[in-house]
Design a protein around this motif. Structure first.
Motif, PDB file in Angstrom:
ATOM      1  N   LYS A 245      35.380  40.986  36.059  1.00  0.00           N
ATOM      2  CA  LYS A 245      35.697  41.131  37.505  1.00  0.00           C
ATOM      3  C   LYS A 245      35.513  39.722  38.351  1.00  0.00           C
ATOM      4  CE  LYS A 245      35.558  45.517  37.052  1.00  0.00           C
ATOM      5  NZ  LYS A 245      36.464  46.182  36.115  1.00  0.00           N
ATOM      6  N   GLY A 246      35.275  38.849  38.083  1.00  0.00           N
ATOM      7  CA  GLY A 246      35.111  37.439  38.701  1.00  0.00           C
ATOM      8  C   GLY A 246      34.304  36.373  37.462  1.00  0.00           C
TER       9      GLY A 246
ATOM     10  N   LEU B 245      30.090  31.614  34.037  1.00  0.00           N
ATOM     11  CA  LEU B 245      29.688  32.857  33.888  1.00  0.00           C
ATOM     12  C   LEU B 245      30.665  33.826  34.412  1.00  0.00           C
ATOM     13  CD1 LEU B 245      26.407  32.237  36.052  1.00  0.00           C
ATOM     14  CD2 LEU B 245      26.824  31.493  33.627  1.00  0.00           C
ATOM     15  N   ALA B 246      31.198  34.548  33.261  1.00  0.00           N
ATOM     16  CA  ALA B 246      32.185  35.454  33.592  1.00  0.00           C
ATOM     17  C   ALA B 246      31.510  37.069  33.775  1.00  0.00           C
ATOM     18  CB  ALA B 246      33.094  35.697  32.321  1.00  0.00           C
ATOM     19  N   TYR B 247      31.722  37.556  34.988  1.00  0.00           N
ATOM     20  CA  TYR B 247      31.349  38.893  35.324  1.00  0.00           C
ATOM     21  C   TYR B 247      32.174  39.937  34.879  1.00  0.00           C
ATOM     22  CZ  TYR B 247      28.764  35.712  38.664  1.00  0.00           C
ATOM     23  OH  TYR B 247      27.851  34.849  39.139  1.00  0.00           O
ATOM     24  N   CYS B 248      31.595  40.791  34.125  1.00  0.00           N
ATOM     25  CA  CYS B 248      32.068  41.932  33.447  1.00  0.00           C
ATOM     26  C   CYS B 248      31.554  43.385  33.644  1.00  0.00           C
ATOM     27  CB  CYS B 248      32.120  41.745  32.040  1.00  0.00           C
ATOM     28  SG  CYS B 248      32.846  40.294  31.339  1.00  0.00           S
TER      29      CYS B 248
ATOM     30  N   ASP C 173      48.680  47.335  33.442  1.00  0.00           N
ATOM     31  CA  ASP C 173      47.362  47.089  34.375  1.00  0.00           C
ATOM     32  C   ASP C 173      46.230  47.158  33.375  1.00  0.00           C
ATOM     33  OD1 ASP C 173      49.006  46.916  36.500  1.00  0.00           O
ATOM     34  OD2 ASP C 173      48.987  49.175  36.772  1.00  0.00           O
ATOM     35  N   ASP C 174      45.336  46.294  33.636  1.00  0.00           N
ATOM     36  CA  ASP C 174      43.830  46.366  32.931  1.00  0.00           C
ATOM     37  C   ASP C 174      43.136  47.225  33.737  1.00  0.00           C
ATOM     38  OD1 ASP C 174      41.517  45.929  31.936  1.00  0.00           O
ATOM     39  OD2 ASP C 174      41.457  43.689  32.650  1.00  0.00           O
TER      40      ASP C 174
ATOM     41  N   PRO D 259      35.894  36.051  42.627  1.00  0.00           N
ATOM     42  CA  PRO D 259      36.360  37.702  42.429  1.00  0.00           C
ATOM     43  C   PRO D 259      37.850  37.641  41.714  1.00  0.00           C
ATOM     44  CG  PRO D 259      35.451  37.495  44.854  1.00  0.00           C
ATOM     45  CD  PRO D 259      35.715  35.989  43.994  1.00  0.00           C
ATOM     46  N   LEU D 260      37.804  38.600  41.092  1.00  0.00           N
ATOM     47  CA  LEU D 260      39.133  38.722  40.407  1.00  0.00           C
ATOM     48  C   LEU D 260      39.564  40.243  40.583  1.00  0.00           C
ATOM     49  CD1 LEU D 260      38.648  36.823  37.124  1.00  0.00           C
ATOM     50  CD2 LEU D 260      39.865  36.157  39.022  1.00  0.00           C
ATOM     51  N   PRO D 261      40.070  40.699  41.709  1.00  0.00           N
ATOM     52  CA  PRO D 261      40.326  41.978  42.105  1.00  0.00           C
ATOM     53  C   PRO D 261      41.454  42.736  41.195  1.00  0.00           C
ATOM     54  CG  PRO D 261      41.252  40.649  43.950  1.00  0.00           C
ATOM     55  CD  PRO D 261      40.629  39.903  42.762  1.00  0.00           C
ATOM     56  N   VAL D 262      42.393  41.875  40.658  1.00  0.00           N
ATOM     57  CA  VAL D 262      43.399  42.910  40.181  1.00  0.00           C
ATOM     58  C   VAL D 262      43.611  41.758  38.777  1.00  0.00           C
ATOM     59  CG1 VAL D 262      45.818  43.223  40.046  1.00  0.00           C
ATOM     60  CG2 VAL D 262      44.532  43.355  42.139  1.00  0.00           C
TER      61      VAL D 262
END
Length: 109
Positions: free
Chosen positions: A66-67, A6-9, A58-59, A44-47
């Protein structure tokens, strides 16, 4: 039983610490209710960076990933139902559901 990511966008950040804590409580309850269905409750994917053959940037896309979480489900339809119950959707974000394929050391599925 296959795994699904489940990719959080996108989504909106909480306006206050209290709102953030309330969101976290909903998410914790969701994870608890899923029980053994959860493989990875969330990362979480903060960067993020966008890498191409000619550049690295940079994205800054507000709708970027986002995670993610990983769940076990009998089918894509069952995984979609799990995603539809995720409180992340209340924050204005979207969830991309993808079936994960296991590969061996030789790169074979």
């Amino acid at each position: 039983m296959p795994n699904f990511m489940l990719a959080y966008c996108g989504g909106n950040k909480p306006d206050s610490q209290e709102e953030g804590m309330a969101q976290m409580e909903k998410w914790n309850a969701w994870v608890k209710d899923l029980g053994d269905t959860i493989v990875n409750p969330g990362t979480p994917l903060p960067v993020s960076k966008i890498v191409t053959s000619g550049s690295v940037e940079d994205d800054q896309d507000p709708n970027s990933m986002k995670g993610f979480a990983v769940v076990k489900a009998e089918s894509m339809e069952a995984a979609v139902q799990i995603a539809q119950s995720d409180p992340f959707l209340e924050n204005g974000g979207t969830i991309r559901v993808s079936q994960m394929m296991e590969m061996n050391e030789q790169g074979e599925c």
